[in-house]
Design an enzyme around this catalytic site. Sequence first.
Site, mmCIF file in Angstrom:
data_model
loop_
_atom_site.group_PDB
_atom_site.id
_atom_site.type_symbol
_atom_site.label_atom_id
_atom_site.label_comp_id
_atom_site.label_asym_id
_atom_site.label_seq_id
_atom_site.Cartn_x
_atom_site.Cartn_y
_atom_site.Cartn_z
ATOM 1 N N ARG A 72 24.041 5.967 -20.539
ATOM 2 C CA ARG A 72 25.267 4.462 -20.749
ATOM 3 C C ARG A 72 25.838 4.810 -19.425
ATOM 4 O O ARG A 72 25.689 5.748 -18.302
ATOM 5 C CB ARG A 72 26.198 5.471 -21.630
ATOM 6 C CG ARG A 72 25.802 4.460 -22.757
ATOM 7 C CD ARG A 72 25.955 2.909 -22.551
ATOM 8 N NE ARG A 72 25.632 2.368 -24.055
ATOM 9 C CZ ARG A 72 25.664 0.690 -24.384
ATOM 10 N NH1 ARG A 72 25.853 0.077 -23.544
ATOM 11 N NH2 ARG A 72 25.803 0.938 -25.659
ATOM 12 N N GLU B 20 27.024 -4.082 -15.245
ATOM 13 C CA GLU B 20 25.875 -4.447 -15.381
ATOM 14 C C GLU B 20 25.733 -6.258 -15.274
ATOM 15 O O GLU B 20 27.473 -6.750 -16.326
ATOM 16 C CB GLU B 20 25.298 -4.026 -16.819
ATOM 17 C CG GLU B 20 24.460 -2.870 -16.217
ATOM 18 C CD GLU B 20 24.245 -2.071 -17.617
ATOM 19 O OE1 GLU B 20 23.884 -2.867 -18.393
ATOM 20 O OE2 GLU B 20 24.033 -0.849 -17.271
ATOM 21 N N HIS C 48 19.001 -1.987 -17.868
ATOM 22 C CA HIS C 48 18.173 -1.649 -18.876
ATOM 23 C C HIS C 48 17.689 -2.443 -19.813
ATOM 24 O O HIS C 48 17.866 -2.805 -21.032
ATOM 25 C CB HIS C 48 20.208 -2.437 -19.139
ATOM 26 C CG HIS C 48 21.077 -1.583 -20.184
ATOM 27 N ND1 HIS C 48 22.248 -1.915 -20.594
ATOM 28 C CD2 HIS C 48 20.475 -1.048 -21.421
ATOM 29 C CE1 HIS C 48 22.799 -1.096 -21.518
ATOM 30 N NE2 HIS C 48 21.556 -0.858 -22.459
#
Length: 311
Positions: free
Chosen positions: A236, A265, A284
């Site tokens: 994370r 993000e 990601h």
Amino acid sequence: MNKVLITAPYMLRERAKVEKLFSGLSLDLDWADVKERLEEDDLLPIIGKYDGIICGDDRITQSVIDAAIHLRVIVKWGTGIDSINKEYANKRNIPVCNTPGAFTNPVADTTLGMILYFARGLRQNDEIMEIGGWDKPQGYALSEKKIGIIGLGNTGTAVAKRLCAFDAMIFANDIVEKDPSIIEKYCIKMVNKEEIYEQCDFITLHCDLNESSHHLLNRKVFAKMNDSAYIINTARGPIVKEDDLIDALREGVIAGAGLDVFEHEPLPVDSLLRKMSHTILSSHNSNSSPMHWQRVHENSIKMLLKGLGIG
């Protein structure tokens, strides 16, 4: 008929395939227009009409849950639920479901790939060849390196399994006591975090995001590391204080970073991380795998139906 909101980007990306999985079910589906996540302000005006939701990293806050007057189940597509106020949802008798270990193998593969990328000097070799050169920058075998794993859960253990095959020196830390047979099988040395910071050539993060892990790696911690150390984060983004990481990279406090996740993000286009030669970045996407995505599609629908009382 139960009304369901789907905001999970990976389901939206494969909508035609997912719609076939819903075929024959008496559900009224709404497909959100979302690229990465819905924020609280996006959800508040609409959430009240839904009985269930399959979400991504949407900000399902206390206010959103209060507004969700018909909601009976929250399904997180995938693993991490740090963007959902699970404790408050449970107080409202709304179950929060996810798929632990959903992407253990692809994330572990990505982690190993990033480590090998730096250890074997793949970028340096390729850049030399691209400009017509013929030189031999020094690379390292993983058996020469100490690799620290913070978080020895499903993914951390899978990373250790892969590193063991390379005869790497594996250090690990976890707040939960681990099965001694796993530690012995993969030749893991359990240590405190300080030993990892001070001794390891690679530090790879596989812990959950919570109050104790938020900004776990920061300026103070980077200062304890060797200037040859690399950070790998496929867990994370907010586990690493990004501004401090950028400073550590610019100042040569550490050698480099492999990042699949970020504090914000999508990563801003003007982020300095995008311009650094000693980083390797992905959006990601370390969970990328058709087989694993399909399993999570199916499991998410199964949990949704159970939560709605029709499974």
